[in-house]
Scaffold this motif. Structure first.
Motif, PDB file in Angstrom:
ATOM      1  N   VAL A 416      -6.480  32.747  57.819  1.00 48.72           N
ATOM      2  CA  VAL A 416      -5.642  32.072  56.831  1.00 48.72           C
ATOM      3  C   VAL A 416      -4.870  33.056  55.833  1.00 48.72           C
ATOM      4  N   ALA A 417      -3.637  32.606  55.547  1.00 43.73           N
ATOM      5  CA  ALA A 417      -2.945  33.723  54.770  1.00 43.73           C
ATOM      6  C   ALA A 417      -3.315  33.731  53.386  1.00 43.73           C
ATOM      7  N   SER A 418      -4.236  32.766  52.662  1.00 48.97           N
ATOM      8  CA  SER A 418      -4.328  32.627  51.259  1.00 48.97           C
ATOM      9  C   SER A 418      -5.748  31.934  51.111  1.00 48.97           C
ATOM     10  N   ASP A 419      -6.651  32.039  49.995  1.00 45.06           N
ATOM     11  CA  ASP A 419      -7.487  31.168  49.599  1.00 45.06           C
ATOM     12  C   ASP A 419      -7.447  29.919  49.655  1.00 45.06           C
ATOM     13  N   ALA A 420      -6.070  29.481  48.940  1.00 44.19           N
ATOM     14  CA  ALA A 420      -5.813  28.185  48.905  1.00 44.19           C
ATOM     15  C   ALA A 420      -5.492  27.479  50.199  1.00 44.19           C
ATOM     16  N   GLU A 421      -4.843  28.166  51.169  1.00 39.51           N
ATOM     17  CA  GLU A 421      -4.992  27.740  52.476  1.00 39.51           C
ATOM     18  C   GLU A 421      -6.128  27.567  53.402  1.00 39.51           C
ATOM     19  N   ALA A 422      -7.116  28.373  52.859  1.00 40.02           N
ATOM     20  CA  ALA A 422      -8.322  28.375  53.466  1.00 40.02           C
ATOM     21  C   ALA A 422      -8.956  26.922  53.095  1.00 40.02           C
ATOM     22  N   VAL A 423      -9.078  26.557  52.038  1.00 39.93           N
ATOM     23  CA  VAL A 423      -9.458  25.382  51.204  1.00 39.93           C
ATOM     24  C   VAL A 423      -8.767  24.222  52.039  1.00 39.93           C
ATOM     25  N   ALA A 424      -7.434  24.263  51.968  1.00 39.52           N
ATOM     26  CA  ALA A 424      -6.702  23.360  52.586  1.00 39.52           C
ATOM     27  C   ALA A 424      -7.224  22.843  54.155  1.00 39.52           C
ATOM     28  N   ALA A 425      -7.356  23.932  54.641  1.00 38.69           N
ATOM     29  CA  ALA A 425      -7.967  23.814  56.128  1.00 38.69           C
ATOM     30  C   ALA A 425      -9.292  23.344  56.290  1.00 38.69           C
ATOM     31  N   ALA A 426     -10.047  23.746  55.455  1.00 36.19           N
ATOM     32  CA  ALA A 426     -11.510  23.185  55.387  1.00 36.19           C
ATOM     33  C   ALA A 426     -11.360  21.576  55.330  1.00 36.19           C
ATOM     34  N   ASN A 427     -10.222  20.998  54.530  1.00 42.07           N
ATOM     35  CA  ASN A 427     -10.365  19.672  53.980  1.00 42.07           C
ATOM     36  C   ASN A 427      -9.615  18.909  54.999  1.00 42.07           C
ATOM     37  N   ASP A 428      -9.082  19.462  56.105  1.00 38.83           N
ATOM     38  CA  ASP A 428      -8.233  19.001  57.313  1.00 38.83           C
ATOM     39  C   ASP A 428      -9.150  18.337  58.109  1.00 38.83           C
ATOM     40  N   SER A 429      -9.521  17.469  57.864  1.00 40.59           N
ATOM     41  CA  SER A 429     -10.810  16.710  58.863  1.00 40.59           C
ATOM     42  C   SER A 429     -11.138  15.248  58.408  1.00 40.59           C
ATOM     43  N   GLU A 430     -11.470  14.551  59.366  1.00 39.05           N
ATOM     44  CA  GLU A 430     -12.042  13.057  59.015  1.00 39.05           C
ATOM     45  C   GLU A 430     -13.511  13.464  58.580  1.00 39.05           C
ATOM     46  N   TYR A 431     -14.334  14.277  58.416  1.00 37.36           N
ATOM     47  CA  TYR A 431     -15.650  14.486  58.067  1.00 37.36           C
ATOM     48  C   TYR A 431     -15.431  15.203  56.874  1.00 37.36           C
ATOM     49  N   GLY A 432     -16.544  14.932  56.163  1.00 36.98           N
ATOM     50  CA  GLY A 432     -16.966  15.841  54.891  1.00 36.98           C
ATOM     51  C   GLY A 432     -18.293  15.853  54.702  1.00 36.98           C
ATOM     52  N   LEU A 433     -19.139  16.426  55.676  1.00 42.51           N
ATOM     53  CA  LEU A 433     -20.584  16.562  55.534  1.00 42.51           C
ATOM     54  C   LEU A 433     -20.935  17.729  54.764  1.00 42.51           C
ATOM     55  N   ALA A 434     -20.812  18.750  55.172  1.00 45.49           N
ATOM     56  CA  ALA A 434     -21.298  20.101  54.408  1.00 45.49           C
ATOM     57  C   ALA A 434     -20.096  20.992  54.495  1.00 45.49           C
ATOM     58  N   ALA A 435     -20.205  22.226  53.782  1.00 45.08           N
ATOM     59  CA  ALA A 435     -19.513  23.309  53.714  1.00 45.08           C
ATOM     60  C   ALA A 435     -20.135  24.552  52.936  1.00 45.08           C
TER      61      ALA A 435
END
Length: 534
Positions: A416-435
């Motif tokens: 990923v090009a930036s820290d903000a992009e990393a978080v956006a990619a992490a959130n790009d999912s129907e799931y939200g269990l752990a991170a």
């Protein structure tokens, strides 16, 4: 060198067969009876597969809907007497069980390995969690469940308290991947709250539940309040839900949605821990060696068959090449074995179904352009369900494992090009269990932006899961409700608010006509606001 590896693997395989036989014999000695009798019903006998060896073994006579109905009748009678006991009495069962567990720790580790195929250190994760849960609720249950005073409607005139009572009989459906943590330990919050349980453990991991139930009974738990009813989900599941006063389910999101539709129609309290596609974020200022070590544990513990394991990793582009090189090297260095002893870094997958899914996901990802930088193949010389720890890069969106849960030792790494992009990619999912977030200086800041129920900073799953005083659960399509903490106990109770009014009703009365009553209440509320009263 290849010959030496194969010879050693053959010796390990023979050793695992002998060890499996030893576990069965030791368990029979402990129970002093047919080890499956506690779970046997009136249906057909179920056969299962030992993960390490692939050997087929008899499990138990499966339960039928009629068996489930009978279990509920027994549990309801027992539940009344159990709920009438003090919380302190029920909590003492947990503290005694904690001591008993220490005496039987080695055999319990053998049984978990025998049923799941996981490495011993990962079986110990389950034992450690059980110690933690028993200790916490043994100490805190009385505080969590005692009546609590709340501020009344009119200070000094209204005495208000909140009390809690058990729901009744809870239907539990628990999975195969963590048969102790999720298939036995998970019940103790409901039991300590005063409920009885009718429990359908997975058919392939019923021994662990039988063993823990026997230990709990020896510690003072009435046997009737924990009913075991394993059997085919298609038969036992609907019957279990139909009779329940509340439901707890751990499994796939698809099955969870179906259960939620049924329990929603009946307005039943329902706790669901469902699927996940858990991300790890390696920010630009991360400590790289720590991030690599965490990625190995987070991705390959229990061969990746952990609801909160890492399946996708987003790494800042400045760190990406070095991270991938070191992570792949560490994955290739993991020792795989079927040993019933500490030492190996990973064990087997849980059986043929999971092995086929993992293999299919990796091969499909390869076919659409993904690059395998570690693993990507079975290890048949160790056993029929062993699969090498696998790291993928260049994974396109057309790969099934790009968004779908694999539930195996397979992880994809993305730059990923930036820290903000990393978080956006992490959130790009129907799931939200752990991170997990790795950062030297602003991990907590970015953790607050991640859409997950359990978020770890500079650690993978043990930090949040092991914080037993805090709730553990998912958001989005990863579930409803929580384990652990007060929330994990309260979800198995009804809440009652009891308010006693003194001296004067909250209404016009006597010399206080309607106009005077309205003026008095408005004035009183203004004073309360000015004094910042709750």
């Amino acid at each position: 060198m290849r010959s030496e590896t194969v010879n050693r693997a053959a010796a390990d395989s023979a050793s695992s067969v002998a060890a499996s036989a030893h576990v069965t014999a030791a368990l029979r000695d402990f129970l002093d009876t047919d080890p499956y009798s506690d779970a046997s019903g009136s249906g057909e006998r179920v056969r299962g597969v030992e993960p390490f060896t692939g050997t087929e073994v008899d499990r138990f006579a499966s339960n039928t809907p009629a068996d489930v109905e009978a279990a509920y009748r027994t549990a309801r009678i027992a539940a009344s007497a159990w709920a009438a006991q003090s919380v302190e009495h029920r909590a003492k069962v947990l503290t005694r069980l904690h001591a008993s567990l220490r005496r039987h720790e080695s055999l319990l580790l053998d049984i978990v390995q025998y049923e799941t195929g996981k490495a011993r250190i990962h079986a110990y994760d389950e034992v450690l969690d059980t110690f933690n849960v028993l200790r916490h609720y043994g100490v805190m249950a009385a505080k969590y469940l005692r009546p609590t005073r709340r501020r009344g409607a009119i200070p000094g005139l209204t005495r208000t308290e909140v009390t809690r009572t058990p729901l009744g009989v809870i239907g539990f459906i628990t999975p195969w991947n963590y048969p102790l943590t999720l298939g036995a330990t998970d019940l103790f919050a409901a039991l300590t709250a005063g409920n009885a349980v009718v429990h359908k453990p997975d058919s392939s991991t019923t021994l662990t539940a039988i063993f823990m139930r026997r230990l709990a009974i020896a510690a003072g738990l009435p046997p009737e309040v924990w009913q075991l009813v394993p059997g085919p989900s298609s038969e036992v599941g609907p019957a279990l839900i139909a009779e329940a006063d509340g439901v707890s389910f751990t499994g796939s999101t698809a099955a969870g949605r179906s259960i939620a539709a049924e329990t929603g129609h009946r307005l039943l309290p329902t706790a669901l821990e469902l699927g996940g596609k858990n991300p790890m974020v390696v920010l630009s200022d991360a400590d790289l060696p720590k991030a690599v070590e965490g990625a190995v544990r987070g991705s390959f513990s229990s061969a990746g068959q952990l609801c909160i394991s890492i399946e996708r990793i987003y790494v800042h582009e400045d760190l990406y090449p070095v991270f991938c090189a070191h992570f792949a090297e560490a994955a290739r260095a993991l020792e795989l074995s079927a040993e019933f002893a500490y030492g190996p870094g990973m064990g087997s997958l849980g059986g043929p179904k999971q092995f086929e899914r993992v293999s299919a996901h990796v091969e499909q990802a390869r076919s659409v352009g993904a690059t395998v930088i570690a693993g990507g193949h079975p290890v048949p010389e160790l056993g029929p369900h062993f699969y090498a720890p696998t790291v993928l890069t260049d994974v396109p969106a057309s790969a099934e494992l790009h968004r779908e849960e694999t539930f195996g030792p397979v992880v994809s790494v993305y730059p990923v090009a930036s820290d903000a992009e990393a978080v956006a990619a992490a959130n790009d999912s129907e799931y939200g269990l752990a991170a997990a977030v790795y950062s030297r200086s602003h991990g907590r800041e970015y953790a607050r932006r991640i859409e997950a129920g359990m978020i770890n900073v500079n650690e993978v799953y043990p930090a949040s899961w092991g914080s037993i005083d805090a709730p553990a659960g998912g958001v989005k399509a990863s579930g409803l409700g929580h384990r652990h903490g007060a929330e994990g106990l309260h979800q198995f109770t009804h809440t009652h608010t009891i308010a006693e009014q003194r001296l004067h009703p909250i209404a016009p009365a006597g010399q206080l006509d309607q106009a005077k009553f309205a003026n008095a209440m408005t004035g009183a509320l203004s004073v309360m606001r000015a004094l910042r009263m709750k």
